[in-house]
Design an enzyme around this catalytic site. Structure first.
Site, PDB file in Angstrom:
ATOM      1  N   HIS A 161      11.150 -30.816 -22.472  1.00 44.50           N
ATOM      2  CA  HIS A 161      10.868 -31.183 -23.871  1.00 44.50           C
ATOM      3  C   HIS A 161       9.839 -32.315 -23.958  1.00 44.50           C
ATOM      4  O   HIS A 161       9.841 -33.064 -24.927  1.00 44.50           O
ATOM      5  CB  HIS A 161      12.150 -31.613 -24.615  1.00 44.50           C
ATOM      6  CG  HIS A 161      13.316 -30.726 -24.368  1.00 44.50           C
ATOM      7  ND1 HIS A 161      13.640 -29.666 -25.197  1.00 44.50           N
ATOM      8  CD2 HIS A 161      14.238 -30.716 -23.366  1.00 44.50           C
ATOM      9  CE1 HIS A 161      14.728 -29.054 -24.725  1.00 44.50           C
ATOM     10  NE2 HIS A 161      15.102 -29.665 -23.615  1.00 44.50           N
ATOM     11  N   SER A 282     -18.273 -39.715 -26.378  1.00 43.87           N
ATOM     12  CA  SER A 282     -18.337 -39.468 -27.808  1.00 43.87           C
ATOM     13  C   SER A 282     -19.660 -39.998 -28.327  1.00 43.87           C
ATOM     14  O   SER A 282     -20.160 -41.014 -27.850  1.00 43.87           O
ATOM     15  CB  SER A 282     -17.176 -40.170 -28.506  1.00 43.87           C
ATOM     16  OG  SER A 282     -17.494 -40.431 -29.853  1.00 43.87           O
ATOM     17  N   LYS A 288     -15.074 -44.017 -25.524  1.00 42.81           N
ATOM     18  CA  LYS A 288     -14.358 -42.777 -25.224  1.00 42.81           C
ATOM     19  C   LYS A 288     -14.838 -42.052 -23.974  1.00 42.81           C
ATOM     20  O   LYS A 288     -16.023 -41.991 -23.672  1.00 42.81           O
ATOM     21  CB  LYS A 288     -14.505 -41.805 -26.402  1.00 42.81           C
ATOM     22  CG  LYS A 288     -13.812 -42.277 -27.661  1.00 42.81           C
ATOM     23  CD  LYS A 288     -12.394 -41.793 -27.706  1.00 42.81           C
ATOM     24  CE  LYS A 288     -12.389 -40.341 -28.065  1.00 42.81           C
ATOM     25  NZ  LYS A 288     -11.229 -39.949 -28.783  1.00 42.81           N
ATOM     26  N   GLU A 295     -10.081 -29.330 -21.993  1.00 40.62           N
ATOM     27  CA  GLU A 295      -9.937 -28.803 -23.351  1.00 40.62           C
ATOM     28  C   GLU A 295     -10.677 -27.477 -23.514  1.00 40.62           C
ATOM     29  O   GLU A 295     -10.187 -26.547 -24.154  1.00 40.62           O
ATOM     30  CB  GLU A 295     -10.466 -29.806 -24.369  1.00 40.62           C
ATOM     31  CG  GLU A 295      -9.581 -31.039 -24.500  1.00 40.62           C
ATOM     32  CD  GLU A 295     -10.232 -32.091 -25.399  1.00 40.62           C
ATOM     33  OE1 GLU A 295     -10.363 -31.840 -26.603  1.00 40.62           O
ATOM     34  OE2 GLU A 295     -10.605 -33.152 -24.886  1.00 40.62           O
TER      35      GLU A 295
END
Ligand code: ARG
Length: 431
Positions: A161, A282, A288, A295
């Site tokens: 979980h 970024s 970043k 992804e």
């Protein structure tokens, strides 16, 4: 329209050529061009068989094979003239053959149809694609194996979980992916085994009256033998569905790995950092560093699943045997192959150069009371408590640690003994 406008390859009974829009939906050369190595190989085998069986003369067979060899060279050196007016790769090659060797080229299509031709070429392509993907999977497995050996003793929290559950090692966690990939590999190999029967000789659907030798062509092209039922041979595409499923499942496994890498590389987790080579920045936030490689691979899963659904939906309810709908069978397969190969290469590189923050992992595994199950097991094994009671006692001990804002290992023995009198100093070994 005059008769001469009709298609040169099959326009005998046609008075006019298709409209431009019909032409657009009809043509598949942009997609199926990549079947050329297989189409050439199967045409050579077919020509040789025709000669051997004296369906055409030996000289004619040699002329056809010489011409096909020339075309092969043109294709290899990107000099082949692809022409949409010849619809697909099969007709393009045959038309070129006629230009190179003259009217004898028309004999190549004796005792065959594009239906058995495309089914054969596509099976050969899928077989090659599978062996290539298997090699990519094995490469990635080697990287994972190396990493899991390196981190065999590095403790991290195991999750259920997404909550810290029990301590495991990073090595074991990574090894789980090795096993997933191993099944992906065997699924692909299984598909390859099952598809390895040759449709050639089924002709349009009913077979052919010519005395062909199907065993010869099947063997020559690396198949285990000819497909038994000619109607099945030209219309079966379950091998494509299997291939697409195997690719989709492998992609799905990769998406779970990427998801973990994405979560783990967040500031909150800080378990892993991808190298600069496999990350992007970024355009607005200078601080970043994003795990874009992971992804993007996660995003590709949608394509792989979509391709499987496309093929199965296209095939649903098609009556026997060949239907033109089936021209739509290749694009998905090509895309799934390209996509999965790319994803495997990306993940291999990204993982190979990733830095795992094993100190942070160890720290996190101490934070989440992850040794609670070990504590309960100790109560069962050492004190003979029924597991349900041990579970209850452990729950109370965890609650106590929560109240004191400390780790289980930092609790006082006396405090624990107030909850369960039998607990001894030995308990700290499992904590
Ligand atoms: N380009 C076609 C395909 O991929 C080849 C088979 C054409 N057969 C036919 N009967 N029109 O399906």
């Amino acid at each position: 329209m005059t008769k001469k406008d009709a298609n040169k390859m099959w326009g005998g009974r046609f008075d006019s050529k298709p409209t431009d829009i019909m032409q657009q939906i009809n043509v598949s050369i942009d997609v199926d061009a990549r079947l050329w190595p297989h189409d050439i190989a199967l045409s050579k085998a077919h020509a040789e068989m025709l000669g051997k069986q004296k369906i055409i003369t030996k000289k004619e067979a040699d002329t056809l094979i010489d011409g096909l060899n020339k075309i092969e060279k043109e294709l290899q050196s990107s000099k082949f003239p692809f022409r949409p007016e010849f619809e697909d790769i099969h007709m393009n090659i045959e038309a070129r053959l006629k230009e190179l060797v003259g009217d004898v080229a028309g004999k190549l299509h004796t005792a065959r149809s594009r239906n058995d031709q495309v089914a054969t070429g596509f099976r050969m392509w899928t077989r090659d694609a599978i062996s290539d993907l298997v090699a990519e999977i094995e490469g990635f497995q080697t990287t994972i194996k190396t990493l899991s050996k390196k981190h065999a003793k590095d403790v991290m929290p195991g999750f259920t979980h997404l909550q810290p559950a029990q301590p495991v090692t990073l090595g074991k966690h990574l090894d789980a992916y090795w096993h997933m990939l191993n099944r992906d590999k065997s699924r692909l190999q299984d598909c390859s085994k099952r598809l390895n029967k040759c449709p050639l000789g089924a002709a349009a659907l009913a077979g052919t009256p010519f005395p062909i030798d199907r065993d010869f062509t099947a063997k020559k092209l690396g198949f285990d033998g000819p497909m038994e039922n000619t109607m099945d041979a030209v219309s079966a595409r379950d091998f494509v569905a299997e291939f697409l499923f195997a690719c989709a499942q492998a992609g799905l496994h990769l998406s779970r790995l990427t998801e973990e890498i994405i979560i783990w590389s967040s500031t909150q987790f800080n378990f892993v950092a991808l190298s600069d080579q496999w990350s992007t920045g970024s355009s607005i936030m200078p601080q970043k560093k994003n795990p874009d490689s992971a992804e993007l691979v996660r995003g590709k899963t949608g394509r792989l699943t979509g391709n499987l659904v496309q093929l199965m939906t296209m095939m649903k309810g098609l009556p026997l045997t060949y239907n033109r709908d089936m021209q739509e069978d290749k694009e998905s397969a090509f895309d799934s192959y390209d996509t999965l190969k790319l994803c495997l290469q990306v993940m291999n590189g990204a993982l190979d150069t990733a830095k795992f923050n094993t100190d942070q992992m160890l720290q996190a595994s101490e934070d989440g009371y992850t040794t609670a199950t070990a504590l309960a097991d100790w109560l069962v094994m050492e004190l003979g408590l029924p597991f349900r009671d041990a579970h209850h006692v452990t729950g109370k001990i965890v609650k106590l640690a929560e109240k004191k804002s400390c780790k289980l290992s930092e609790l006082d023995l006396k405090d624990m003994q107030k909850i369960e009198a039998g607990i001894t100093n030995d308990i700290f070994k499992v904590l």
